[in-house]
Design a protein around this motif. Structure first.
Motif, PDB file in Angstrom:
ATOM      1  N   MET A 130       0.824  -1.252  -0.046  1.00  0.00           N
ATOM      2  CA  MET A 130       0.088   0.035  -0.083  1.00  0.00           C
ATOM      3  C   MET A 130       0.690   1.137   0.001  1.00  0.00           C
ATOM      4  N   THR A 131       0.515   2.373  -0.772  1.00  0.00           N
ATOM      5  CA  THR A 131       1.281   3.530  -0.983  1.00  0.00           C
ATOM      6  C   THR A 131       1.408   4.204   0.452  1.00  0.00           C
ATOM      7  N   ARG A 132       2.576   4.584   0.837  1.00  0.00           N
ATOM      8  CA  ARG A 132       2.882   5.353   1.997  1.00  0.00           C
ATOM      9  C   ARG A 132       2.661   6.904   1.740  1.00  0.00           C
ATOM     10  N   LEU A 133       2.297   7.368   2.967  1.00  0.00           N
ATOM     11  CA  LEU A 133       2.154   8.881   2.909  1.00  0.00           C
ATOM     12  C   LEU A 133       3.209   9.680   3.540  1.00  0.00           C
ATOM     13  N   GLY A 134       3.395  10.855   2.676  1.00  0.00           N
ATOM     14  CA  GLY A 134       4.353  11.675   3.367  1.00  0.00           C
ATOM     15  C   GLY A 134       3.870  12.552   4.633  1.00  0.00           C
ATOM     16  N   LYS A 135       5.094  12.940   5.229  1.00  0.00           N
ATOM     17  CA  LYS A 135       4.608  13.695   6.574  1.00  0.00           C
ATOM     18  C   LYS A 135       3.984  15.060   6.377  1.00  0.00           C
ATOM     19  N   ILE A 136       3.294  15.616   7.314  1.00  0.00           N
ATOM     20  CA  ILE A 136       2.698  16.640   7.392  1.00  0.00           C
ATOM     21  C   ILE A 136       3.526  17.708   8.105  1.00  0.00           C
ATOM     22  N   GLU A 137       3.791  18.826   7.591  1.00  0.00           N
ATOM     23  CA  GLU A 137       4.736  19.680   8.232  1.00  0.00           C
ATOM     24  C   GLU A 137       3.881  20.962   8.752  1.00  0.00           C
ATOM     25  N   THR A 138       2.815  21.368   8.131  1.00  0.00           N
ATOM     26  CA  THR A 138       2.243  22.609   8.635  1.00  0.00           C
ATOM     27  C   THR A 138       1.283  22.548   9.501  1.00  0.00           C
ATOM     28  N   SER A 139       0.396  23.837   9.905  1.00  0.00           N
ATOM     29  CA  SER A 139      -0.866  23.812  10.752  1.00  0.00           C
ATOM     30  C   SER A 139      -1.836  23.127  10.410  1.00  0.00           C
ATOM     31  N   SER A 179      -7.720  11.680   0.127  1.00  0.00           N
ATOM     32  CA  SER A 179      -7.277  11.953  -1.392  1.00  0.00           C
ATOM     33  C   SER A 179      -6.929  10.643  -1.812  1.00  0.00           C
ATOM     34  N   MET A 180      -6.113   9.976  -0.964  1.00  0.00           N
ATOM     35  CA  MET A 180      -5.767   8.381  -1.084  1.00  0.00           C
ATOM     36  C   MET A 180      -6.996   7.523  -1.464  1.00  0.00           C
ATOM     37  N   ILE A 181      -8.136   7.659  -0.939  1.00  0.00           N
ATOM     38  CA  ILE A 181      -9.287   7.008  -1.160  1.00  0.00           C
ATOM     39  C   ILE A 181      -9.854   7.351  -2.623  1.00  0.00           C
ATOM     40  N   VAL A 182     -10.183   8.813  -2.604  1.00  0.00           N
ATOM     41  CA  VAL A 182     -10.872   9.206  -3.954  1.00  0.00           C
ATOM     42  C   VAL A 182      -9.832   8.922  -5.256  1.00  0.00           C
ATOM     43  N   SER A 183      -8.654   8.889  -5.035  1.00  0.00           N
ATOM     44  CA  SER A 183      -7.719   8.664  -6.171  1.00  0.00           C
ATOM     45  C   SER A 183      -7.605   7.085  -6.567  1.00  0.00           C
ATOM     46  N   GLY A 184      -8.072   6.389  -5.630  1.00  0.00           N
ATOM     47  CA  GLY A 184      -7.935   4.998  -5.832  1.00  0.00           C
ATOM     48  C   GLY A 184      -6.624   4.290  -5.190  1.00  0.00           C
ATOM     49  N   SER A 185      -5.878   5.011  -4.776  1.00  0.00           N
ATOM     50  CA  SER A 185      -4.599   4.445  -4.141  1.00  0.00           C
ATOM     51  C   SER A 185      -4.983   3.456  -2.946  1.00  0.00           C
ATOM     52  N   TRP A 186      -6.123   3.758  -2.276  1.00  0.00           N
ATOM     53  CA  TRP A 186      -6.757   2.955  -1.298  1.00  0.00           C
ATOM     54  C   TRP A 186      -7.843   2.704  -1.917  1.00  0.00           C
ATOM     55  N   ALA A 187      -8.070   1.414  -2.276  1.00  0.00           N
ATOM     56  CA  ALA A 187      -9.619   0.754  -3.000  1.00  0.00           C
ATOM     57  C   ALA A 187     -10.445   0.523  -2.057  1.00  0.00           C
ATOM     58  N   PRO A 188     -11.671   0.333  -2.417  1.00  0.00           N
ATOM     59  CA  PRO A 188     -12.840  -0.153  -1.866  1.00  0.00           C
ATOM     60  C   PRO A 188     -12.335  -1.827  -1.414  1.00  0.00           C
ATOM     61  N   GLY A 189     -12.668  -1.736   0.016  1.00  0.00           N
ATOM     62  CA  GLY A 189     -12.334  -2.986   0.450  1.00  0.00           C
ATOM     63  C   GLY A 189     -10.956  -3.155   1.174  1.00  0.00           C
ATOM     64  N   ASP A 190     -10.049  -2.269   0.901  1.00  0.00           N
ATOM     65  CA  ASP A 190      -8.564  -2.049   1.536  1.00  0.00           C
ATOM     66  C   ASP A 190      -8.846  -1.836   2.910  1.00  0.00           C
ATOM     67  N   ARG A 191      -7.727  -2.367   3.668  1.00  0.00           N
ATOM     68  CA  ARG A 191      -7.675  -1.743   4.946  1.00  0.00           C
ATOM     69  C   ARG A 191      -6.690  -0.882   5.226  1.00  0.00           C
ATOM     70  N   LEU A 192      -7.090   0.201   5.902  1.00  0.00           N
ATOM     71  CA  LEU A 192      -6.221   1.471   5.666  1.00  0.00           C
ATOM     72  C   LEU A 192      -4.957   0.942   7.005  1.00  0.00           C
TER      73      LEU A 192
END
Length: 244
Positions: A1-10, A22-35
């Motif tokens: 599964m695609t890893r996420l980059g760190k968040i640096e702002t407020s 965005s990961m869900i909408v883009s399909g990187s995390w597909a329906p049925g996938d475990r987060l």
């Protein structure tokens, strides 16, 4: 599964939510996938467990994921039509927003008129005729007239028989509702009656090209008159009601 980059702002919680969505909408995390687990998300994003948990709860509330106690979070199966329901709150529109909505209608409404002509049943035509007659008898009550004008257009979206078109315009009319009374007050009652009568006649005649042309003329005229009003506060010239 695609890893996420760190968040640096407020505004950490909001950003965690947006990044996961965005990961869900883009399909990187597909329906049925475990987060990834909460601890994994904390590590990948560089945020606290509180921020992650808040984001996951928001995603669940909006129908993007299902949180299963003791099992983790899973991407739900959903469609665009379902998600459009989330946009239904009414927003206050400024002048630019009103013009942007009218531009959107100019782009879209003429293009679905051929489907209206093709799909309209005799009952649909009777419904449109009834709305038009009510518009003619409500010229002294612009609030009621505006509601009927909107009802006429919304009936057209129903006839298209496309769930996404219906949902998009349902959202659009909810958003535009607060501004439409003002628009109708600016334009007066005659123009709507004029164009709707011509549209109805074209639909009855099963003339797809004519219906599309009339709708384009209708929305373009509305856009230009409202823009002129906003720019110069001019009183619009109402076209004569002459049926083809």
């Amino acid at each position: 599964m695609t890893r996420l980059g760190k968040i640096e702002t407020s505004q950490i919680k909001i950003q965690v939510y947006e990044k996961c969505k965005s990961m869900i909408v883009s399909g990187s995390w597909a329906p049925g996938d475990r987060l990834p687990s909460e601890s994994q998300l904390c590590e990948q994003l560089g945020v606290s467990r509180v921020s992650v948990r808040s984001a996951l709860q928001s995603l669940e509330a909006q129908g993007f994921i299902e949180i299963r106690r003791g099992e983790g979070s899973y991407v739900k199966h959903f469609n665009l039509s379902d998600q459009l329901d989330l946009l239904l709150p009414i927003f206050a529109l400024g002048k630019k927003d009103v013009l942007d909505v009218l531009k959107f209608r100019l782009i879209t409404e003429p293009s679905f008129m051929p489907y209206v002509v093709e799909n309209a049943t005799e009952k649909d035509l009777q419904d449109l005729e009834a709305i038009l007659e009510k518009m003619k008898s409500s010229t002294s009550n612009m609030r009621k007239h505006a509601q009927l004008d909107e009802q006429f257009h919304f009936k057209l979206t129903e006839i298209v028989n496309n769930s996404v078109v219906y949902k998009v315009y349902r959202v659009l009319f909810e958003i535009f509702n607060s501004a439409w009374n003002e628009v109708c007050n600016i334009l007066g009652p005659d123009a709507g009656i004029h164009y709707h009568a011509r549209l109805l006649q074209a639909i009855r005649n099963r003339n797809k090209q004519k219906a599309e042309e009339i709708m384009r003329e209708h929305v373009l005229w509305t856009f230009n008159q409202i823009k002129n009003y906003y720019d110069r506060q001019e009183t619009p010239e109402i076209p004569k009601v002459v049926l083809d």
